[in-house]
Design an enzyme around this catalytic site. Structure first.
Site, PDB file in Angstrom:
ATOM      1  N   GLY A 388      -6.404  -1.186   6.408  1.00  0.00           N
ATOM      2  CA  GLY A 388      -6.468  -0.097   5.446  1.00  0.00           C
ATOM      3  C   GLY A 388      -6.760   1.201   6.166  1.00  0.00           C
ATOM      4  N   PRO A 389      -6.835   2.305   5.439  1.00  0.00           N
ATOM      5  CA  PRO A 389      -7.052   3.617   6.065  1.00  0.00           C
ATOM      6  C   PRO A 389      -8.438   3.721   6.700  1.00  0.00           C
ATOM      7  CG  PRO A 389      -7.182   3.780   3.683  1.00  0.00           C
ATOM      8  CD  PRO A 389      -6.714   2.397   3.980  1.00  0.00           C
ATOM      9  N   PRO A 390      -8.637   4.710   7.570  1.00  0.00           N
ATOM     10  CA  PRO A 390      -9.953   4.874   8.210  1.00  0.00           C
ATOM     11  C   PRO A 390     -11.027   5.255   7.198  1.00  0.00           C
ATOM     12  CG  PRO A 390      -8.241   6.121   9.374  1.00  0.00           C
ATOM     13  CD  PRO A 390      -7.643   5.671   8.079  1.00  0.00           C
ATOM     14  N   GLY A 391     -12.257   4.847   7.496  1.00  0.00           N
ATOM     15  CA  GLY A 391     -13.407   5.294   6.720  1.00  0.00           C
ATOM     16  C   GLY A 391     -13.688   4.526   5.455  1.00  0.00           C
ATOM     17  N   VAL A 392     -13.022   3.373   5.241  1.00  0.00           N
ATOM     18  CA  VAL A 392     -13.265   2.624   4.003  1.00  0.00           C
ATOM     19  C   VAL A 392     -14.281   1.504   4.198  1.00  0.00           C
ATOM     20  CG1 VAL A 392     -11.021   3.156   3.007  1.00  0.00           C
ATOM     21  CG2 VAL A 392     -11.259   1.138   4.443  1.00  0.00           C
ATOM     22  N   GLY A 393     -14.810   1.342   5.428  1.00  0.00           N
ATOM     23  CA  GLY A 393     -15.890   0.374   5.652  1.00  0.00           C
ATOM     24  C   GLY A 393     -15.454  -0.948   6.236  1.00  0.00           C
ATOM     25  N   THR A 395     -15.108  -1.866   9.534  1.00  0.00           N
ATOM     26  CA  THR A 395     -15.933  -2.280  10.680  1.00  0.00           C
ATOM     27  C   THR A 395     -17.361  -2.613  10.248  1.00  0.00           C
ATOM     28  OG1 THR A 395     -14.606  -0.872  12.130  1.00  0.00           O
ATOM     29  CG2 THR A 395     -16.740  -1.609  12.954  1.00  0.00           C
ATOM     30  N   SER A 710      10.345   5.837   1.681  1.00  0.00           N
ATOM     31  CA  SER A 710       9.805   5.844   0.318  1.00  0.00           C
ATOM     32  C   SER A 710      10.103   7.114  -0.461  1.00  0.00           C
ATOM     33  CB  SER A 710       8.290   5.599   0.349  1.00  0.00           C
ATOM     34  OG  SER A 710       7.640   6.620   1.058  1.00  0.00           O
ATOM     35  N   LYS A 753      -1.182   5.750  -2.794  1.00  0.00           N
ATOM     36  CA  LYS A 753      -0.316   6.714  -3.469  1.00  0.00           C
ATOM     37  C   LYS A 753      -0.797   6.989  -4.895  1.00  0.00           C
ATOM     38  CE  LYS A 753       3.765   5.534  -0.709  1.00  0.00           C
ATOM     39  NZ  LYS A 753       5.086   4.893  -0.681  1.00  0.00           N
TER      40      LYS A 753
END
Length: 814
Positions: A388-393, A395, A710, A753
């Site tokens: 998923g995208p960075p910063g979503v937890g 790690t 897309s 999106k």
């Protein structure tokens, strides 16, 4: 015998310059010494590193203030004092309890001022005494003492004569064989007539500890004292003999490079003789550690074999250190050591919910794993991949999982790793060889079932040193990793109990076989409401604690947090949100430190002042222009909206695309143009229009690279709007790939999106019908206020998107 050649020579030179100080006393002089009365009260001089014997002359360097005062007073008076050796030589300022009870009355022969400013006194021992009691401590020690007499040795007995002769011969031999003692010392030994003084003189110059010298002084029986001196002389003769033997073995013509090697050989030979071989010590230590080790039969046999090999190796050899490190690693690895899992599923769920907001799929999967493990006991650990995208937890989730399971936590960052040896280790044939990072982290965890986070698995690169991602195939295959083989360890290691959690931002960068071995779990971005909850429950308390201010010093109302999320960050995760919150907290810390006035509640004006002007929300811009359509895009930091702008100009049907587009996106513009041209009559257009009008498609912002299929239906809708001059439906966005025959294909990144659409106040979204399953997987909270149109063809898209109404000031396209 002597502690150093320098000390003996300094005394010898003094004796030669001052003949009256020569300590070669006769028996008559010894009797006179014993008859001298010992004063009842004596000033006491503590000696740190030596013991004074009766009749012996020694030089003493005075450094302590008390000792200097004592010497000055005694030198002005009768020059008599008592000398006691300290029990412990490292005590700078001794007390009564730190001094021995038996010492020697001393007479100061001479006081010398040395070139370096220090004072040296030459003293001669007279008679032994014993402390009755100490009476003064200042300015120096004084004590009542009792004189002691030495029992005379009977020289008429053959045994005593033999002891005396043996002691004398041994002393002469040591002087002869030792390179550190000048041969002039034989002069003193030969000319001493008194047996008592002879034993005292030799005892005083023995190279032994102060404690042993003190024991010799305390012996009243001279015969016993001689026997003990002979015992010490025997030890010194043996040491000298070994040293000389070793010296003769290694004495040869050697160059500078060989010198260090042979000196080390000397040291090793000495240690062999003394039974203190460092190699054998290492072997014994390893054997001791191996007795408490939990491992299988194969590992134990391999260890014993390698340990035997170590015992035969030369410690100066380059391969010795590699072998030593290898055996040490075998002992450090937790072969069969497993931590106990926490099977309290309710408690585990609380821990996961406490640390992370959302992420329901991951939490459910972990609880499923725990439940099956609780029932089956020996389930193989799954290989999870959170993407998923960075910063979503992703790690930080690993730490929570480790706490929930009650396991150790280790993390290995794979970003930029390009050497296969980082995973599999180096072969032991190389100097400086070491195990791979997988084994190193297992060693660090000290258990064989930790939670092991493989961070940024999609950032692995390959080079001429091999392909690390291919090396991970064995690590992450549940059917193979029970026998993982590291090049350095060369023994199968069971990784099947390890819970591997990989993280990635983009699955496309992970090679197919590796992706196939992992259970893929998508970790999507957060809604505005979720980000606000995360900020309240996690980010704000964390930053307040990190910056040393109180909870009452700053507060963030919900509207302010919403403003930060929507106007100061553009991301799926919360990393940027945390940075902005930290910025505000740091500013409040500065105001507190500088005693400035402030209001605890953060306002919009505070945001403007500290964070600067906002970039504003991603707003829908309306449908007043023909040829402008809102599309939805996926980026590395989450979802975003983009506008497809189409312009027509008189020409020869040329198609131009700008906006830093990639090859796939450029192909979509060609597909959309050709489909519209081929089906012109369906939309009330003539084919001649496409030959007389040039089409220009632009996707802002031009500095940002864009690619992917897309935006296909968005481009086609924009072209159709431009050619027909019809309005596009209000608050509508779309995403999907098109084909030349007009089919609409599904695309990825749907949740990101949708979040971008909500931020831009979009009300309706057009998707491929095959994307309907992605919508069903999304929580209902994410879908509030949105209407979805699922389509199969482009005709359906245009029927939904284009209104009958034309734009104001519509151009006459004919």
């Amino acid at each position: 015998m002597s502690e150093s050649k320098r000390d003996f020579l300094s005394l010898q030179n003094m004796l030669e310059q001052e003949p009256e100080f020569i300590p070669l006393i006769s028996e008559e002089e010894e009797d006179n010494l014993n008859k001298e009365a010992v004063p009842d009260l004596l000033p006491i001089l503590p000696l740190r590193n030596n013991v004074l014997f009766p009749g012996v002359v020694i030089p003493i360097t005075i450094g302590r203030d008390k000792s200097i005062k004592l010497i000055e007073d005694a030198y002005k008076g009768n020059k008599t004092l008592g000398v006691l050796a300290q029990v412990k030589t490292d005590i700078e300022d001794p007390g009564f309890e730190d001094l021995n009870r038996i010492g020697t009355v001393a007479h100061i022969l001479k006081r010398l001022k040395m070139p370096d400013g220090s004072t040296t006194v030459i003293i001669q021992g007279k008679r032994r005494f014993e402390i009755d009691k100490f009476v003064e401590t200042e300015p120096y020690f004084k004590a009542n003492v009792i004189g002691l007499k030495d029992a005379k040795i009977d020289l008429k007995k053959d045994k005593n004569l033999a002891l005396l002769s043996s002691m004398k011969d041994m002393a002469m031999r040591i002087i002869k064989e030792s390179p550190n003692i000048p041969s002039e010392a034989t002069f003193a030994i030969k000319n001493i007539e008194s047996p008592t003084f002879l034993v005292n003189f030799i005892a005083s110059n023995l190279n032994i500890e102060v404690e042993k010298k003190q024991n010799l002084l305390e012996l009243n029986d001279i015969a016993l004292r001689i026997e003990e001196v002979i015992s010490q002389l025997s030890v010194e003769i043996k040491m000298l003999s070994m040293k000389n033997e070793i010296h003769s073995k290694v004495k040869m013509d050697m160059d500078r490079q060989q010198r260090e090697y042979f000196l080390n050989q000397q040291m090793r030979t000495i240690q062999d003789e003394l039974g203190d071989n460092p190699v054998q010590n290492e072997v014994r230590e390893f054997e001791k550690r191996a007795k408490t080790k939990k491992w299988g039969k194969t590992q134990k046999e391999a260890f014993n074999k390698e340990l035997t090999k170590l015992g035969r190796m030369n410690p100066q050899g380059a391969e010795y250190s590699v072998q030593l490190n290898y055996i040490d690693l075998l002992l450090d690895l937790p072969w069969a050591e497993l931590s106990k899992d926490n099977f309290n599923l309710k408690k585990s769920k609380k821990i996961l919910d406490r640390d992370h907001f959302g992420l329901e799929k991951v939490k459910t999967r972990i609880l499923e794993y725990l439940a099956v493990l609780k029932l089956k006991k020996d389930m193989k650990s799954p290989i999870l991949c959170l993407y998923g995208p960075p910063g979503v937890g992703k790690t930080s989730l690993g730490k929570s999982v480790a706490e929930a399971l009650g396991r150790k936590y280790v993390r290995m960052s794979l970003g930029g790793v390009h050497d296969e040896a980082e995973i599999r280790g180096h072969r032991r044939t190389y100097i400086g060889a070491m195990p791979g990072r997988v084994i190193q982290n297992i060693k660090k965890a000290k258990t064989s079932n930790p939670v092991f986070v493989l961070d940024e698995i999609d950032k692995i690169s390959r080079s001429n040193h091999g392909d690390p991602s291919s090396a991970l195939l064995e690590v992450l295959d549940p059917e193979q990793n029970f026998a993982f083989n590291d090049n350095f360890v060369e023994l199968d290691y069971d990784l099947s109990n390890v819970l591997f959690i990989a993280t990635a931002n983009n699955l496309a960068n992970i090679q197919g076989p590796l992706r196939d071995r992992m259970e893929i779990i998508e970790v999507n971005g957060y809604t505005v409401e979720e980000k606000i909850q995360i900020a309240k429950n996690h980010l704000i308390p964390k930053q307040i604690s990190a910056h040393g201010i109180g909870v009452k010093d700053i507060s963030f109302p919900k509207l302010i947090l919403e403003q930060i999320v929507e106007e100061y960050t553009a991301e799926s995760g919360v990393r940027g949100l945390e940075k902005e919150i930290a910025h505000m907290v740091r500013n409040r810390a500065k105001e507190i430190a500088m005693n400035e006035k402030f209001v605890a509640k953060v306002s919009s004006e505070d945001l403007q002042k500290v964070l600067g002007p906002s970039h504003g929300k991603d707003k829908y811009i309306g449908n007043e222009f023909a040829g402008v359509v809102t599309g939805l895009a996926w980026t590395q930091v989450g979802g975003d909206i983009l506008y497809i702008e189409t312009s027509l100009s008189k020409g020869k049907g040329k198609l131009t695309s700008t906006g830093n587009l990639g090859d796939v996106m450029k192909e979509s513009t060609v597909l959309a143009h050709q489909f519209l041209k081929a089906n012109a009559t369906d939309f009330g257009l003539t084919s001649e229009l496409f030959d007389n009008w040039d089409v220009h498609i632009h996707v802002p912002a031009g500095a940002t690279p864009k690619d992917g299929p897309s935006a296909g239906i968005t481009m086609l809708t924009a072209m159709a709007s431009a050619f027909t001059q019809r309005k596009v439906k209000k608050y509508l966005a779309m995403t999907g790939e098109i084909t030349l025959r007009g089919s609409v294909l599904p695309v990825g990144g749907i949740k990101e999106k949708i979040l971008a659409a909500r931020r831009a106040n979009i009300k309706e979204i057009i998707l491929s019908r095959k994307n309907e399953k992605d919508i069903l997987d999304i929580k209902a909270d994410y879908l509030k206020g949105l209407k979805f149109h699922y389509v199969d063809t482009m005709h359906e898209v245009l029927n939904i998107a284009l209104l009958k109404e034309k734009v104001k000031n519509a151009r006459n396209i004919s």
